[in-house]
Write an enzyme that holds these catalytic residues in place. Structure first.
Site, PDB file in Angstrom:
ATOM      1  N   HIS A 210       0.836  -1.200   0.000  1.00 34.94           N
ATOM      2  CA  HIS A 210       0.000   0.000   0.000  1.00 34.94           C
ATOM      3  C   HIS A 210       0.865   1.241   0.000  1.00 34.94           C
ATOM      4  O   HIS A 210       0.628   2.187  -0.771  1.00 34.94           O
ATOM      5  CB  HIS A 210      -0.920  -0.029   1.226  1.00 34.94           C
ATOM      6  CG  HIS A 210      -1.721   1.220   1.424  1.00 34.94           C
ATOM      7  ND1 HIS A 210      -3.064   1.307   1.132  1.00 34.94           N
ATOM      8  CD2 HIS A 210      -1.365   2.447   1.877  1.00 34.94           C
ATOM      9  CE1 HIS A 210      -3.500   2.519   1.410  1.00 34.94           C
ATOM     10  NE2 HIS A 210      -2.493   3.234   1.862  1.00 34.94           N
ATOM     11  N   GLU A 211       1.882   1.269   0.821  1.00 33.17           N
ATOM     12  CA  GLU A 211       2.744   2.453   0.889  1.00 33.17           C
ATOM     13  C   GLU A 211       3.496   2.665  -0.412  1.00 33.17           C
ATOM     14  O   GLU A 211       3.609   3.790  -0.922  1.00 33.17           O
ATOM     15  CB  GLU A 211       3.742   2.312   2.046  1.00 33.17           C
ATOM     16  CG  GLU A 211       3.087   2.239   3.409  1.00 33.17           C
ATOM     17  CD  GLU A 211       2.101   3.373   3.618  1.00 33.17           C
ATOM     18  OE1 GLU A 211       2.319   4.483   3.091  1.00 33.17           O
ATOM     19  OE2 GLU A 211       1.085   3.142   4.293  1.00 33.17           O
TER      20      GLU A 211
ATOM     21  N   HIS B 141       1.444   4.351  -3.002  1.00 35.82           N
ATOM     22  CA  HIS B 141       1.370   5.804  -2.902  1.00 35.82           C
ATOM     23  C   HIS B 141       2.509   6.438  -3.675  1.00 35.82           C
ATOM     24  O   HIS B 141       2.341   7.429  -4.375  1.00 35.82           O
ATOM     25  CB  HIS B 141       1.452   6.255  -1.443  1.00 35.82           C
ATOM     26  CG  HIS B 141       0.137   6.226  -0.732  1.00 35.82           C
ATOM     27  ND1 HIS B 141      -0.990   6.813  -1.236  1.00 35.82           N
ATOM     28  CD2 HIS B 141      -0.220   5.698   0.453  1.00 35.82           C
ATOM     29  CE1 HIS B 141      -1.999   6.626  -0.391  1.00 35.82           C
ATOM     30  NE2 HIS B 141      -1.552   5.958   0.648  1.00 35.82           N
TER      31      HIS B 141
ATOM     32  N   GLU C 258      -6.492   6.910  -1.331  1.00 36.22           N
ATOM     33  CA  GLU C 258      -6.317   5.786  -0.403  1.00 36.22           C
ATOM     34  C   GLU C 258      -6.909   4.521  -0.996  1.00 36.22           C
ATOM     35  O   GLU C 258      -6.302   3.450  -0.964  1.00 36.22           O
ATOM     36  CB  GLU C 258      -6.993   6.083   0.943  1.00 36.22           C
ATOM     37  CG  GLU C 258      -6.269   7.094   1.785  1.00 36.22           C
ATOM     38  CD  GLU C 258      -4.864   6.658   2.113  1.00 36.22           C
ATOM     39  OE1 GLU C 258      -4.644   5.450   2.338  1.00 36.22           O
ATOM     40  OE2 GLU C 258      -3.962   7.506   2.112  1.00 36.22           O
TER      41      GLU C 258
END
Lengths: 306, 189
Positions: A150-151, A154, A231
């Protein structure tokens, strides 16, 4: 199906564009109202001052954008994670960099038992990923993999850049409305060369004041909505990397059960974390003003149940 | 034609050329990425092969550990290093994967071995290597998909055929036997 992360990525990208379009339209309207008011009250000098403030905002934003990795890590008390001490963490990051084609970012660790993580940096070549020690001790390997995916998403989706632009736009909108309100408060009618009727002036005044008050609120709401879409998109991109929705889904479940508060976070850095670190604090109208979508919605989206 | 018309036509032509060049460059980048992704798979496979001797050494020390299992692993590794054709390499690679799984399955019966820091570190190394092999194949497939798509959709397919870039890339295939469940052989323990 959980496998339609492509669709989720595409739909969130589209929503981001639409939101930015709304942003620009709103600023355009504000600027038009602004110019009407200037025409009524003051000469051209005010536009000059406004441009100076606008340029300062942009310069400040650019500096913070380029230094974001150093600033954020300093503010959060994070320390660089050495390979010898954090082998599994480095291994997981390397695995996901292979899956995504990203260069390996710098890895930092925050000493806190809460489960949380963030990523920052202006582009994939200047990126930083940071996790808490809570992540390392309380998540399984698959869950940790999901969180880091997930990071990295980004970073891959240039979300820091997106949110910086959004912040600059909010700043500009606030500046404009601030100036309008100041002009009404401190200025007086200096008259104008055009012979405008009294009713027309009154309408402009009312519209201008309403716009000036509403704009900061609406601008912020748009920015927060953009943040939530990013997100969702990061969750979907993470699944594209790992092809294992359960890893991230169960990690988010573990986070939602975690009652610990992350001490290092504050309002300025909250949006960077995987889960809203300010969840304990009382906020009005939590949904609209939240930087993150609700955890249960995210988990449902990951499992294709939305 | 007056000057304005000529200028407009010139600008339009330049714009079209610029777009064509950008599309061509995009195709080149994708093609190189697919080539690189394919090559990277072998990097990870070699890494795993290099880790095997370490595994054998760590495990051998536990005297009662089943010799047969260790021999299987060594044989599989040698077969892989000596494989001459891609088909033989793939078969040898399958053998190696199942042999490694046997080692870890058998190790469950040896608590001292399981507890040893060396063994745990080695387990993590092998786990991450397997993941890296899988992810590099995944990335190759993703890149191949991007390439195949780009040379097929309008308008890039026009540029692609003009530049002779028409060949689609095959996806990484799993051999049929490997799709069946791997049987861990513990009959001689």
């Amino acid at each position: 199906m959980a496998a339609d992360f492509y669709k989720q990525i595409a739909s969130n990208k589209k929503k981001t564009y639409l939101l930015f379009l709304a942003f620009f339209l709103m600023i355009g309207v504000m600027a038009y109202v602004f110019s009407l008011v200037i025409e009524l009250f003051y000469g051209i000098g005010f536009v000059f001052i406004f441009s100076i403030f606008g340029i300062l905002t942009i310069v400040f934003a650019i500096v913070s954008y380029y230094k974001s990795d150093k600033i954020v890590t300093a503010v959060s008390g994070a320390k660089e994670a050495k390979y010898g001490q954090y082998k599994q963490l480095h291994n997981i990051v390397e695995e996901l960099c292979i899956a995504s084609g990203l260069p390996k970012p710098k890895i930092f660790v925050i000493n806190d038992s809460a489960i949380n993580a963030f990523a920052t940096g202006r582009d994939p070549n200047h990126a930083v990923v940071c996790v808490t020690t809570g992540c390392l001790t309380r998540l399984t390997r698959a869950q940790l993999q999901g969180v880091i995916a997930h990071e990295l998403s980004h970073i891959q989706n240039y979300d820091v850049r997106t949110m910086t632009i959004a912040t600059v736009l909010v700043g500009m909108a606030i500046l404009m409305s601030d100036m309008i309100i100041r002009m009404f408060w401190f200025g007086g009618f200096r008259g104008s060369s055009n012979n405008k009727g009294g009713a027309q002036i009154a309408i402009v005044i009312v519209v201008a004041i309403v716009a000036a008050i509403m704009t900061p609120i609406v601008a912020n709401l748009i920015k927060l909505s953009i943040s939530r879409k990013r997100e969702f998109m990061a969750d979907a991109s993470a699944i594209k990397m790992t092809r294992n929705p359960e890893g991230l889904a169960t990690a988010l479940e573990a986070i939602s059960k975690d009652t610990e508060l992350l001490e290092a976070a504050n309002k300025a850095t909250a949006h960077l974390y995987i889960s809203n670190p300010l969840k304990g604090r009382k906020i009005m109208f939590k949904g609209m003003f939240s930087t993150h979508p609700p955890l249960d919605l995210r988990i449902k989206a990951l499992r294709g149940q939305l | 034609m007056d000057l304005l018309t000529m200028v407009i036509i010139a600008v339009v032509v330049i714009l079209i050329l610029a777009i064509l060049v950008m599309m061509f460059n995009g195709l080149v980048v994708l093609q190189k990425r697919v080539d690189n992704a394919w090559a990277q798979i072998d990097v990870q496979l070699k890494r795993r092969a290099d880790l095997i001797p370490n595994l054998i050494e760590t495990v051998k020390g536990y005297a009662k550990f089943e010799k047969k299992v260790l021999t299987e692993v060594t044989k599989a590794r040698t077969a892989m290093m000596n494989a001459k054709t891609p088909a033989k390499a793939a078969r040898a690679e399958n053998m190696l994967t199942s042999a490694l799984k046997s080692v870890f399955a058998v190790a469950e019966a040896y608590p001292k071995l399981q507890a040893s820091e060396n063994f745990k570190a080695l387990q993590e190394e092998l786990a991450t290597t397997e993941n890296k092999i899988a992810f590099s194949r995944q990335f190759y497939n993703d890149s191949a998909m991007e390439w195949n798509t780009k040379i097929s959709v309008i308008p890039t397919n026009i540029v692609a055929s003009l530049a002779g870039m028409k060949k689609e890339r095959e996806y990484f295939q799993v051999a049929e036997p490997e799709k069946k469940n791997v049987k861990v052989d513990m009959s001689d323990l």
